[in-house]
Design a protein around this motif. Sequence first.
Motif, PDB file in Angstrom:
ATOM      1  N   HIS A   1      53.882 120.479 103.362  1.00 56.46           N
ATOM      2  CA  HIS A   1      55.112 121.284 103.442  1.00 56.46           C
ATOM      3  C   HIS A   1      56.282 120.561 104.085  1.00 56.46           C
ATOM      4  O   HIS A   1      57.427 120.864 103.797  1.00 56.46           O
TER       5      HIS A   1
ATOM      6  N   SER B   1      50.068 122.632 105.778  1.00 54.72           N
ATOM      7  CA  SER B   1      51.374 122.182 106.264  1.00 54.72           C
ATOM      8  C   SER B   1      51.588 120.682 106.050  1.00 54.72           C
ATOM      9  O   SER B   1      52.727 120.223 105.991  1.00 54.72           O
TER      10      SER B   1
ATOM     11  N   ARG C   1      50.888 122.376 111.802  1.00 54.10           N
ATOM     12  CA  ARG C   1      51.022 123.727 111.245  1.00 54.10           C
ATOM     13  C   ARG C   1      52.064 124.543 112.004  1.00 54.10           C
ATOM     14  O   ARG C   1      52.892 125.238 111.419  1.00 54.10           O
ATOM     15  N   THR C   2      52.011 124.449 113.336  1.00 50.79           N
ATOM     16  CA  THR C   2      52.948 125.200 114.164  1.00 50.79           C
ATOM     17  C   THR C   2      54.375 124.706 113.946  1.00 50.79           C
ATOM     18  O   THR C   2      55.322 125.508 113.874  1.00 50.79           O
TER      19      THR C   2
ATOM     20  N   ASP D   1      55.596 123.337 111.250  1.00 50.20           N
ATOM     21  CA  ASP D   1      55.994 123.867 109.942  1.00 50.20           C
ATOM     22  C   ASP D   1      56.426 125.328 110.092  1.00 50.20           C
ATOM     23  O   ASP D   1      57.514 125.727 109.642  1.00 50.20           O
ATOM     24  N   ALA D   2      55.606 126.133 110.746  1.00 49.91           N
ATOM     25  CA  ALA D   2      55.941 127.554 110.925  1.00 49.91           C
ATOM     26  C   ALA D   2      57.275 127.719 111.646  1.00 49.91           C
ATOM     27  O   ALA D   2      58.073 128.613 111.328  1.00 49.91           O
ATOM     28  N   ALA D   3      57.543 126.856 112.611  1.00 48.99           N
ATOM     29  CA  ALA D   3      58.780 126.953 113.391  1.00 48.99           C
ATOM     30  C   ALA D   3      59.969 126.376 112.620  1.00 48.99           C
ATOM     31  O   ALA D   3      61.091 126.358 113.132  1.00 48.99           O
ATOM     32  N   GLY D   4      59.722 125.892 111.415  1.00 55.83           N
ATOM     33  CA  GLY D   4      60.831 125.409 110.591  1.00 55.83           C
ATOM     34  C   GLY D   4      61.177 123.940 110.784  1.00 55.83           C
ATOM     35  O   GLY D   4      62.253 123.503 110.364  1.00 55.83           O
TER      36      GLY D   4
ATOM     37  N   ILE E   1      58.077 133.298 110.595  1.00 51.60           N
ATOM     38  CA  ILE E   1      57.735 131.995 110.016  1.00 51.60           C
ATOM     39  C   ILE E   1      59.009 131.440 109.403  1.00 51.60           C
ATOM     40  O   ILE E   1      59.519 131.959 108.416  1.00 51.60           O
ATOM     41  N   TYR E   2      59.549 130.398 110.014  1.00 56.31           N
ATOM     42  CA  TYR E   2      60.821 129.831 109.548  1.00 56.31           C
ATOM     43  C   TYR E   2      60.614 128.782 108.466  1.00 56.31           C
ATOM     44  O   TYR E   2      61.533 128.452 107.743  1.00 56.31           O
ATOM     45  N   GLY E   3      59.397 128.222 108.396  1.00 61.72           N
ATOM     46  CA  GLY E   3      59.123 127.173 107.415  1.00 61.72           C
ATOM     47  C   GLY E   3      58.233 127.696 106.309  1.00 61.72           C
ATOM     48  O   GLY E   3      58.317 128.864 105.929  1.00 61.72           O
ATOM     49  N   ARG E   4      57.362 126.834 105.801  1.00 68.19           N
ATOM     50  CA  ARG E   4      56.534 127.192 104.657  1.00 68.19           C
ATOM     51  C   ARG E   4      55.090 127.491 105.033  1.00 68.19           C
ATOM     52  O   ARG E   4      54.276 127.791 104.160  1.00 68.19           O
ATOM     53  N   ALA E   5      54.734 127.400 106.291  1.00 72.41           N
ATOM     54  CA  ALA E   5      53.369 127.744 106.693  1.00 72.41           C
ATOM     55  C   ALA E   5      53.119 129.217 106.391  1.00 72.41           C
ATOM     56  O   ALA E   5      54.032 130.044 106.427  1.00 72.41           O
TER      57      ALA E   5
ATOM     58  N   LEU F   1      50.624 131.332 111.713  1.00 72.60           N
ATOM     59  CA  LEU F   1      50.251 130.508 112.866  1.00 72.60           C
ATOM     60  C   LEU F   1      48.780 130.734 113.162  1.00 72.60           C
ATOM     61  O   LEU F   1      48.242 131.788 112.838  1.00 72.60           O
TER      62      LEU F   1
END
Lengths: 273, 273
Positions: free
Chosen positions: A172, A169, A138-139, A141-144, B242-246, B249
Amino acid sequence: MHTRPGVEPYTTRTPRVVAARRLQRRRERMQERRFLAEGPQAVREALAEGVVVELFTTLEAASRYADLVEAAERSGVRSSPVTDDALAALAETVTPQGLVAVCEFVDVPLAEALSHQPRLVAVLAGIRDPGNAGTVLRTADAAGAGAVVFAGDAVDPYNGKSVRASAGSLFHVDVVRDDDPLAVVERIRAAGLTVYAADAYGAQDLDHVPLAQPTAWLFGSEAHGLPPQLADAADARVRVPIYGRAESLNLAAAAAVCLYSCARAQRTEGTSR
Amino acid sequence: MHTRPGVEPYTTRTPRVVAARRLQRRRERMQERRFLAEGPQAVREALAEGVVVELFTTLEAASRYADLVEAAERSGVRSSPVTDDALAALAETVTPQGLVAVCEFVDVPLAEALSHQPRLVAVLAGIRDPGNAGTVLRTADAAGAGAVVFAGDAVDPYNGKSVRASAGSLFHVDVVRDDDPLAVVERIRAAGLTVYAADAYGAQDLDHVPLAQPTAWLFGSEAHGLPPQLADAADARVRVPIYGRAESLNLAAAAAVCLYSCARAQRTEGTSR
């Protein structure tokens, strides 16, 4: 409504429910190349990815999440009513919210993930706790991150706890499963990425290594870190600096700091890619 | 050895063991102002801080961790042999490693913590999961925070799970308990710190706010975030990008990114304090 007149909800003994429950076991998942995703968020993401094979819902959930049941039916996905008991048996949480989907595996080969030219990759090598693995996914994914590799004897990304901790994620990013962590490192480097081993005792300080180039991070087991051979295969062993008196960070926190440090550097310092 | 000839190990029914077990309940902890710490790492830290009142050990642990038993005796701490059953009853983990210490509370008033002029502070407001709270405490310590405030209805820092997840950090930083989160924010700001509310939907991006000055971070509940009134009291609501699709965090990952971003900025950009 998805229930046709005369269709009784499936029970825990209905063969389709019995078969789906077997997917709670890793061996069955690997054999069928299918897994279970539960709850409205995961089901929505799985439907959007087109990987749902069958959707089990309680009568109450079918009415509360009618949009999901309709989306399933529009895509030709079999939607099956189940009793509350059968849903509880399919789900692994105390409050499953009435929805469980049987999904096809979503992982892709490493070569395919690398062909998408990811600038940030996380490699989970030997992470044992499914909750941790899902959280790092998940992290990332969030970080791109474009890809997350479950390498060697890392936990199964389709483990129920991992799926839940990933909070969608799993659907994703390019998820890769690969038995050979060393080969993974070599092929990632051959694709032009710098490979850093996250290591609490690493010689390099995160604050003093270049982070803006395309980068892959290796994360090891919670208890033992990375195997030396694998850490040696990286371009550098990098530690998150400890400014206070803690001995170390836990795995999920260290991964968050490493991945976000790269994400920020890649956006603020610019890169050639 | 700490066992004197003729001293039988305490059992689950020995009054001292019964009394110590009661500290597994929050109400008893608050009344006695004591809590339990288990395992060699926590016991070592607690002894170093001089807060151990009594040390319970199995015979095996007393021999394996003879240095700790000797350190306890040198400090005049009562060291009590217990049966394996009694130790298992005192401990809350499956593998308690044979040591449980009764400790005095270590928290200090907010005024005392602020008198140490911390440049980084974490305020836990409404975090419900003890594991999360302990993890954030550990991460804050690693990032060099001087104080961690458990405010309002945040979980009890002396909860067994929280103590274990903190991995000793409970003994490293100024831990504060305070019932009034709004007053905490006002007093922290009056001490000269910028106060940021960590908020997944915050208007400010972490990458675009000043981070090098003395800063306190407010972290809210896993499910509901910060109460609006409390977030409004901060100088800014700041989101981790959030750089991705999540969608977001998880709390511990967001806290790690926020706290380390400040820690790094304070060291690389320099400050007036």
